[in-house]
Scaffold this motif. Structure first.
Motif, PDB file in Angstrom:
ATOM      1  N   SER A 102      48.129 -74.034  37.396  1.00 64.84           N
ATOM      2  CA  SER A 102      47.015 -74.423  36.522  1.00 64.84           C
ATOM      3  C   SER A 102      46.627 -73.293  35.582  1.00 64.84           C
ATOM      4  O   SER A 102      46.333 -73.517  34.399  1.00 64.84           O
ATOM      5  CB  SER A 102      45.797 -74.828  37.368  1.00 64.84           C
ATOM      6  OG  SER A 102      46.067 -75.986  38.118  1.00 64.84           O
ATOM      7  N   ALA A 103      46.634 -72.057  36.102  1.00 61.32           N
ATOM      8  CA  ALA A 103      46.276 -70.903  35.274  1.00 61.32           C
ATOM      9  C   ALA A 103      47.295 -70.692  34.161  1.00 61.32           C
ATOM     10  O   ALA A 103      46.924 -70.436  33.010  1.00 61.32           O
ATOM     11  CB  ALA A 103      46.182 -69.648  36.146  1.00 61.32           C
ATOM     12  N   VAL A 104      48.573 -70.807  34.508  1.00 60.74           N
ATOM     13  CA  VAL A 104      49.634 -70.628  33.505  1.00 60.74           C
ATOM     14  C   VAL A 104      49.525 -71.683  32.415  1.00 60.74           C
ATOM     15  O   VAL A 104      49.655 -71.393  31.220  1.00 60.74           O
ATOM     16  CB  VAL A 104      51.025 -70.677  34.175  1.00 60.74           C
ATOM     17  CG1 VAL A 104      52.126 -70.751  33.127  1.00 60.74           C
ATOM     18  CG2 VAL A 104      51.230 -69.452  35.056  1.00 60.74           C
ATOM     19  N   GLU A 105      49.277 -72.934  32.830  1.00 56.00           N
ATOM     20  CA  GLU A 105      49.152 -74.017  31.857  1.00 56.00           C
ATOM     21  C   GLU A 105      47.908 -73.859  30.994  1.00 56.00           C
ATOM     22  O   GLU A 105      47.932 -74.118  29.790  1.00 56.00           O
ATOM     23  CB  GLU A 105      49.121 -75.363  32.591  1.00 56.00           C
ATOM     24  CG  GLU A 105      50.448 -75.736  33.247  1.00 56.00           C
ATOM     25  CD  GLU A 105      50.354 -76.985  34.105  1.00 56.00           C
ATOM     26  OE1 GLU A 105      49.217 -77.469  34.321  1.00 56.00           O
ATOM     27  OE2 GLU A 105      51.405 -77.467  34.573  1.00 56.00           O
ATOM     28  N   SER A 106      46.800 -73.433  31.623  1.00 59.25           N
ATOM     29  CA  SER A 106      45.530 -73.296  30.896  1.00 59.25           C
ATOM     30  C   SER A 106      45.483 -72.041  30.037  1.00 59.25           C
ATOM     31  O   SER A 106      44.681 -71.949  29.100  1.00 59.25           O
ATOM     32  CB  SER A 106      44.349 -73.259  31.888  1.00 59.25           C
ATOM     33  OG  SER A 106      44.325 -74.426  32.688  1.00 59.25           O
ATOM     34  N   GLY A 107      46.342 -71.067  30.364  1.00 63.00           N
ATOM     35  CA  GLY A 107      46.309 -69.788  29.661  1.00 63.00           C
ATOM     36  C   GLY A 107      47.085 -69.760  28.363  1.00 63.00           C
ATOM     37  O   GLY A 107      47.141 -68.728  27.698  1.00 63.00           O
ATOM     38  N   GLY A 108      47.697 -70.887  28.000  1.00 59.38           N
ATOM     39  CA  GLY A 108      48.392 -70.967  26.719  1.00 59.38           C
ATOM     40  C   GLY A 108      49.696 -70.205  26.665  1.00 59.38           C
ATOM     41  O   GLY A 108      50.053 -69.621  25.636  1.00 59.38           O
ATOM     42  N   LEU A 109      50.438 -70.207  27.773  1.00 64.77           N
ATOM     43  CA  LEU A 109      51.693 -69.459  27.827  1.00 64.77           C
ATOM     44  C   LEU A 109      52.704 -69.950  26.790  1.00 64.77           C
ATOM     45  O   LEU A 109      53.354 -69.144  26.117  1.00 64.77           O
ATOM     46  CB  LEU A 109      52.302 -69.552  29.232  1.00 64.77           C
ATOM     47  CG  LEU A 109      53.636 -68.835  29.442  1.00 64.77           C
ATOM     48  CD1 LEU A 109      53.496 -67.344  29.148  1.00 64.77           C
ATOM     49  CD2 LEU A 109      54.147 -69.039  30.864  1.00 64.77           C
ATOM     50  N   ILE A 110      52.834 -71.265  26.651  1.00 63.67           N
ATOM     51  CA  ILE A 110      53.813 -71.823  25.709  1.00 63.67           C
ATOM     52  C   ILE A 110      53.470 -71.420  24.275  1.00 63.67           C
ATOM     53  O   ILE A 110      54.356 -71.030  23.498  1.00 63.67           O
ATOM     54  CB  ILE A 110      53.882 -73.364  25.816  1.00 63.67           C
ATOM     55  CG1 ILE A 110      54.217 -73.782  27.250  1.00 63.67           C
ATOM     56  CG2 ILE A 110      54.927 -73.914  24.857  1.00 63.67           C
ATOM     57  CD1 ILE A 110      55.527 -73.244  27.768  1.00 63.67           C
ATOM     58  N   ASP A 111      52.187 -71.502  23.915  1.00 61.59           N
ATOM     59  CA  ASP A 111      51.762 -71.074  22.570  1.00 61.59           C
ATOM     60  C   ASP A 111      52.035 -69.580  22.372  1.00 61.59           C
ATOM     61  O   ASP A 111      52.423 -69.150  21.280  1.00 61.59           O
ATOM     62  CB  ASP A 111      50.266 -71.349  22.374  1.00 61.59           C
ATOM     63  CG  ASP A 111      49.972 -72.836  22.215  1.00 61.59           C
ATOM     64  OD1 ASP A 111      50.911 -73.593  21.879  1.00 61.59           O
ATOM     65  OD2 ASP A 111      48.820 -73.241  22.436  1.00 61.59           O
ATOM     66  N   GLY A 112      51.821 -68.809  23.441  1.00 56.32           N
ATOM     67  CA  GLY A 112      52.067 -67.375  23.358  1.00 56.32           C
ATOM     68  C   GLY A 112      53.542 -67.070  23.116  1.00 56.32           C
ATOM     69  O   GLY A 112      53.881 -66.195  22.306  1.00 56.32           O
TER      70      GLY A 112
END
Length: 241
Positions: A102-112
């Protein structure tokens, strides 16, 4: 004396929490880093199908040298920190794999990763190490790479759910064998548990149970498979209940 003991216990707990937090961070950096790195490699090959392996490797090496490697680590760290705040984790530690995901998904990893690719491709292009057309192809087709990143991350977490389930199952079976004082069965389960522990996310509760089992198992094993434990050793047994 009681105040001193309380302070020691609090300091020990803080150290343990920090150790778990660092282990979790290192685990995610390594696991997600490999996942992203593989996805980028597969994506570039898909976008440049006419290029030979040597050319693809050269492009990938230049991307790594011009910031992709360090950028991936920082992007993961930033996503984790942002994700923790987004899902309300303030102790610093993840309690389960679901919170990690959930943290990885909410943290905007893909956008990063998307922004990182743009930046790094531009640097490599400006340095004259790839042509403008290759740079344009990668940037315009980066959704192929990002889709691979997202898919690979989901697969990685799916494997973690399965691994944690296996560990929980082995822990339960070890406890059952211990209650029956069946060391032969304990040994078989322990070997499986030991092997699986090398592949799972460092979740505090699971690590603590596994370490307690390790201590008890080796105590009994080194004592000629004698189940007559001291009061201090029996306190470890209580932790598993």
């Amino acid at each position: 004396m009681e105040i001193e003991n309380l302070e020691k216990n609090n300091n020990l707990e803080m150290d343990n929490n920090l150790n778990v937090e660092n282990e979790q961070k290192s685990f995610l950096e390594t696991t997600l880093g490999k996942t992203i790195n593989t996805a980028v490699d597969i994506g570039i090959r898909a976008l440049l199908p006419d290029f030979i392996d040597e050319q693809i490797i050269n492009i990938k090496d230049n991307l790594l040298e011009y910031g992709l490697k360090d950028g991936i680590s920082k992007t993961i760290d930033d996503a984790i920190d942002l994700g923790k705040s987004a899902i309300g984790i303030f102790t610093g530690n993840f309690e389960n794999v679901s919170q990690m995901q959930s943290a990885v998904e909410s943290g905007g990893l893909i956008d990063g990763v998307s922004n990182l690719l743009d930046t790094v491709v531009d640097k490599v292009s400006d340095a004259g190490l790839i042509s403008n057309s290759v740079a344009k192809t990668i940037k315009q087709g980066k959704d192929v790479i990002l889709n691979n990143v997202e898919s690979n991350i989901e697969n990685s977490f799916s494997k973690q759910y399965e691994a944690i389930e296996n560990v929980d199952n082995y822990i339960s079976k070890w406890k059952e064998s211990f209650e029956k004082q069946d060391f032969s069965s304990m040994e078989k389960v322990y070997e499986k548990l030991e092997g699986q522990m090398q592949n799972i996310a460092p979740i505090a509760k699971t690590i603590e149970e596994a370490k307690t089992i390790e201590v008890l198992h080796n105590l009994i094993k080194n004592n000629g498979q004698d189940f007559n434990l001291s009061n201090e050793q029996l306190e470890l047994v209580e932790k598993l209940k």
